[in-house]
Design a protein around this motif. Structure first.
Motif, short mmCIF file in Angstrom:
data_model
loop_
_atom_site.label_atom_id
_atom_site.label_comp_id
_atom_site.label_asym_id
_atom_site.label_seq_id
_atom_site.Cartn_x
_atom_site.Cartn_y
_atom_site.Cartn_z
N LYS A 70 30.38 57.87 13.95
CA LYS A 70 30.63 57.07 12.75
C LYS A 70 30.73 55.57 13.04
CE LYS A 70 33.33 58.38 9.46
NZ LYS A 70 34.55 58.82 8.75
N GLU A 71 31.26 55.20 14.22
CA GLU A 71 31.45 53.78 14.50
C GLU A 71 30.19 53.09 15.04
OE1 GLU A 71 34.63 53.16 17.32
OE2 GLU A 71 33.39 53.79 19.02
N MET A 72 29.24 53.86 15.52
CA MET A 72 28.05 53.26 16.15
C MET A 72 27.27 52.31 15.22
SD MET A 72 27.64 53.64 19.31
CE MET A 72 28.45 54.54 20.60
N PRO A 73 27.05 52.65 13.96
CA PRO A 73 26.34 51.68 13.10
C PRO A 73 27.10 50.35 12.96
CG PRO A 73 26.28 53.87 12.11
CD PRO A 73 27.23 53.94 13.28
N ALA A 74 28.42 50.39 12.86
CA ALA A 74 29.21 49.16 12.77
C ALA A 74 29.08 48.34 14.06
CB ALA A 74 30.68 49.49 12.49
N ILE A 75 29.13 49.02 15.19
CA ILE A 75 28.99 48.32 16.47
C ILE A 75 27.60 47.68 16.56
CG2 ILE A 75 28.88 48.61 18.98
CD1 ILE A 75 31.06 50.81 18.66
N GLN A 76 26.57 48.42 16.14
CA GLN A 76 25.20 47.89 16.16
C GLN A 76 25.08 46.65 15.25
OE1 GLN A 76 22.46 48.59 18.04
NE2 GLN A 76 21.45 46.90 16.98
N ARG A 77 25.62 46.75 14.03
CA ARG A 77 25.52 45.60 13.10
C ARG A 77 26.20 44.35 13.68
NH1 ARG A 77 26.10 49.82 9.36
NH2 ARG A 77 28.38 49.62 9.29
N GLN A 78 27.38 44.52 14.24
CA GLN A 78 28.10 43.36 14.79
C GLN A 78 27.44 42.86 16.07
OE1 GLN A 78 30.24 41.76 12.91
NE2 GLN A 78 29.87 43.40 11.43
#
Length: 175
Positions: A80-88
């Motif tokens: 779940k957190e991977m897309p947020a990490i990618q965006r940032q």
């Protein structure tokens, strides 16, 4: 003579017990058991292979802020957190911040499939023998260590992150 044999036998047993206790005490007091990496420590260097088989060292990122994330494809909060990490990461990669994602004990094929599905562009390395996880003392996943450009651990976060938290953490480690 029989009493003498018993005395010798008892003495030998007593010496063996005393040696065993002494050894146990020595091991307890002077053992090499490492403490988990803590805030303020210098981040231990390590070298792991990425998905292309190239060796990547933490020291390669000296001078950059490192968002060191321990994860696994089998971990729902990690996924779940991977897309947020990618965006940032996309926003901060040109500002001296790097994400280094350490996958734990999975095959290259499994991780590559996950990385391709999620379109992850930050470096991903494989800790198949759990060596780095053990050195850092990682327990629950996901676990993230914020490492300053000088190589010091400035924070350790356990649990799922969202965009706001990732952005705030990247701001902290930006050179």
């Amino acid at each position: 003579m029989n009493k003498r044999k018993r005395l010798v036998m008892r003495s030998v047993i007593l010496v063996v017990i005393a040696l065993a206790l002494g050894y146990t005490l020595f091991q307890t007091v002077f053992s090499d058991k490492k403490e988990p990496v803590a805030v303020g420590d210098t981040a231990p260097n390590f070298a792991l292979k990425n998905l292309d088989g190239k060796e990547v060292e933490l020291e390669d990122y000296k001078g950059k802020g490192v968002f060191l994330n321990f994860w696994g494809t089998y971990c729902p909060p990690c996924e779940k957190e991977m897309p947020a990490i990618q965006r940032q990461y996309e926003k901060y990669k040109d500002q001296g911040v790097v994400v280094l994602a350490v996958d734990i004990a999975e095959t290259k094929l499994t991780v590559k499939k996950f990385v391709d599905e999620k379109n992850l562009t930050f470096p991903v390395v494989l800790d198949q023998q759990r060596e780095v996880v053990d050195v850092y003392g990682v327990g629950n996943l996901p676990a993230t260590y914020l490492i300053s450009p000088e190589g010091k651990v400035i924070d350790k976060i356990t649990g799922e992150l969202n965009d706001t938290r990732v952005r705030n953490y990247m701001e902290q480690i930006k050179p």
